[in-house]
Design an enzyme around this catalytic site. Structure first.
Site, PDB file in Angstrom:
ATOM      1  N   LYS A 153       0.828  -1.209   0.000  1.00 18.95           N
ATOM      2  CA  LYS A 153       0.000   0.000   0.000  1.00 18.95           C
ATOM      3  C   LYS A 153       0.863   1.259   0.000  1.00 18.95           C
ATOM      4  CE  LYS A 153      -3.561   2.716   0.586  1.00 18.95           C
ATOM      5  NZ  LYS A 153      -4.479   3.030  -0.515  1.00 18.95           N
TER       6      LYS A 153
ATOM      7  N   CYS B 295      -4.002   9.785   1.185  1.00 22.85           N
ATOM      8  CA  CYS B 295      -3.079   8.703   0.810  1.00 22.85           C
ATOM      9  C   CYS B 295      -1.755   9.210   0.272  1.00 22.85           C
ATOM     10  CB  CYS B 295      -3.747   7.788  -0.214  1.00 22.85           C
ATOM     11  SG  CYS B 295      -5.133   6.833   0.455  1.00 22.85           S
TER      12      CYS B 295
END
Length: 436
Positions: A219, A273
């Protein structure tokens, strides 16, 4: 634990990822309890409404609440699967903060039972899933956690713990939660298999298993890769600006090379993010993360550059009202998290006060950070009528139809390349019209 329609699922955190995830799980037929610390969020969901803007989410939530497969609460209840989807911010010195994740672990610990599955979805630094395991073990010594020695639970069923990050695009969250491949990392292979069985109930994309630490890094790597590539585009835009070259033309032509794909520059990088996750890797190995750190610094510096370039244009038009177009971190959404557009607008509002007019079609009111600045929220038609200077920060679709080409009498600083008909020029004022 068989994953059947009567499986009970608790989703901890009903934000931009938690609520869509909870609604999709509920649509598959499983009984879902969404847990949040904010009473307004709980009340809104239980009334069949949503507190965030996302395509088709309102209809989905209304349907699953009406069918009784989704409800929200401030309190945790026993379940078969626990999904943790809470924020993981960074501190002022860019250190990751997993306090919300550990708080979620403490929340579910009292109701855990043998055979339960705990899945962390929050973007996290490497090792966080194991930290959740350790926190649960400390609170529930009567249960055996994965990767630890047998204790009070004997040889009976233990708790399975896994990590499975989302990889979705705001505006397409419901589509991508279902169709994108998922990377499922278990603390043990058995944990990964248990989580895999769960995700296959509502995910059409391929579900691939690995270990928890690898999944955590996957991720972070995905978002760091994008941050590095955006940094190249942002740095290129500044170089082109100082050389008096149209960066949009350069990128358009360079991308005709079969092995070149330069991204589009902007006022920085935003969102929870891409603007945050690279710091997790830098914090984990500061000595060897040189490119990742530099990319973050380049993208942060681009926001400073945009503020100064916009200020030059505003100073050159002392009597004009200024329209800042967009506050969100990306087009066509209402998400302002880590938004460089929001930061630029705030800094301009503090500097120029009531001259600043904010145009954000996805906001009902200005954030509290604008209080006392004199800045006001107006619509795009009012901006066209009353403002002489335009600072374009977000390429919302509604802005692209604004007639700001070479025939316009507006002074424009376009950070998103929305008006390609504006000519580049060697003169500073006109060059700003095409600046990256």
């Amino acid at each position: 634990m068989p994953i059947e329609h009567d499986t009970r699922v608790a989703v901890i955190g009903l934000g931009y990822i938690g609520l869509p995830t909870a609604a999709l799980i509920a649509r598959s037929g499983m009984k879902v309890l969404g847990v949040d610390v904010t009473p307004h969020v709980v009340e809104t969901v239980n009334s069949g409404r949503v507190h965030i803007e996302e395509v088709d989410l309102d209809g989905l939530v209304q349907g699953v609440v009406a069918r009784g497969t989704l409800r929200a609460s401030l309190e945790i209840e026993p379940a078969d699967v626990f999904v943790i989807a809470v924020p993981t911010p960074v501190s002022e010195n860019h250190a990751p903060d997993i306090s919300f994740v550990l708080a979620a672990a403490r929340t579910i610990a009292p109701v855990l039972a043998a055979g339960n599955v705990v899945i962390l979805e929050s973007t996290s630094p490497v090792g966080t899933t194991e930290a959740v395991r350790d926190a649960l073990q400390a609170l529930r010594p009567d249960l055996r956690m994965p990767g630890t020695a047998a204790n009070g639970a004997g040889n009976g069923p233990d708790i399975s713990i896994a990590y499975c990050p989302e990889r979705v695009l705001p505006g397409r969250i419901l589509i991508e939660l279902v169709n994108n491949d998922r990377c499922i990392g278990g603390i043990t292979p058995r944990c990964a298999r248990k989580a895999l069985t769960f995700y296959r109930r509502f995910v059409r994309g391929e579900c691939i298993t690995t270990n928890a630490r690898a999944a955590e890094m996957v991720k972070l790597v995905e978002n760091s890769y994008r941050d590095v590539n955006i940094a190249f585009a942002n740095e290129l835009s500044v170089i082109a600006d100082t050389m008096g070259i149209d960066v949009w033309e350069v990128i358009r032509l360079a991308n005709r090379h079969p092995r070149v794909n330069i991204l589009q520059p902007g006022p920085g990088v935003g969102g929870h993010c891409i603007a945050v996750d690279p710091w997790f890797l830098v914090h984990g190995d500061p000595t060897n993360s040189r490119i990742i750190r530099t990319a973050r610094e380049v993208n942060l510096a681009k926001t400073d550059y945009v503020v100064e370039q916009a200020s030059r244009l505003i100073d050159d038009h002392p009597g004009a009202q200024v329209a800042c177009l967009g506050l969100a971190f990306k087009p066509n959404i209402d998400d302002f998290r880590e938004s460089p557009a929001l930061e630029v607008a705030q800094r301009l509002a503090k500097r120029y006060g009531a001259r600043i007019r904010l145009v954000e079609p996805y906001a009902q009111a200005l954030p509290a950070t604008f209080d006392g600045t004199g800045a006001t929220l107006i619509d795009i038609d009012d901006a066209i009528e009353t403002c002489g200077v335009f600072v374009a920060l977000v390429d919302h679709d509604v802005f692209k139809s604004v007639p700001l080409d070479e025939r316009s009498d507006k002074a424009v600083y376009d950070t998103r390349g929305m008006w390609p008909d504006q000519p580049a020029s060697a003169t500073p004022h006109m060059a700003l019209r095409r600046a990256g």
